[in-house]
Design a protein around this motif. Structure first.
Motif: not given
Length: 177
Positions: A141-162
């Motif tokens: 329900t609550f991941p320790m790393l908030r960004e660790a999610r199902l369906g996280a895609k490359g473009a979403d993650l690149a923006l998230l990293h930026q």
């Protein structure tokens, strides 16, 4: 036959052999809520050992070793982190419940269970995990790393990293003034 459900960050497919799930269980360079940061390459030795021993990383419900709910068919490190792809098993009651919760958007977190093999502290006192012995990846329900999610895609993650890098830079500038 396959039925696909889509939400902003999660793609979930229901197939005859289970509910297919995928995403990033860990992302490199991002601090989790405890301040730990996983470094690139941290999983390599563990994944290699598991493969050579014919063992697998478990797919658990909420880190409970008494509640395996599926199997991970693919685990790999890429440039962003630990990518996982697996199936929730339809013959397991808790897995069926998890599939319903995922489709409803009530749960989408991933979290790792591991032992630290090698780590250092950075100048901000955070642990930088250089080598991890991976035991399990849980649907949570609550991941320790908030960004660790199902369906996280490359473009979403690149923006998230930026965005994360920009926030960290701004925080550093503010703390230095």
């Amino acid at each position: 036959m396959e039925t696909k459900f889509t939400r902003p960050l999660a793609d979930v497919a229901v197939t005859p052999d289970g509910t297919a799930i995928e995403g990033y269980a860990s992302l490199f360079g991002l601090p989790d809520q405890g301040g730990d940061i996983v470094e690139r390459g941290a999983y390599a030795a563990s994944l290699k050992r598991l493969a050579s021993a014919g063992e697998s990383v478990k797919l658990l419900w909420q880190h409970d070793p008494a509640q395996p709910i599926g199997v991970w068919d693919e685990l790999r490190e890429d440039a962003r982190g630990l990518y996982v792809k697996g199936r929730l098993l339809p013959d397991v009651a808790r897995a069926r419940e998890a599939a319903v919760l995922i489709r409803a958007g009530a749960i989408d977190g991933l979290s790792i269970g591991y032992r630290t093999v090698r780590a250092t502290k950075d100048d901000q006192g955070r642990r930088r995990l250089a080598e991890i012995e991976l035991w399990e990846v849980s649907l949570v329900t609550f991941p320790m790393l908030r960004e660790a999610r199902l369906g996280a895609k490359g473009a979403d993650l690149a923006l998230l990293h930026q965005m994360t890098a920009a926030v960290a830079a701004a925080r550093t500038r503010l703390m230095g003034q």
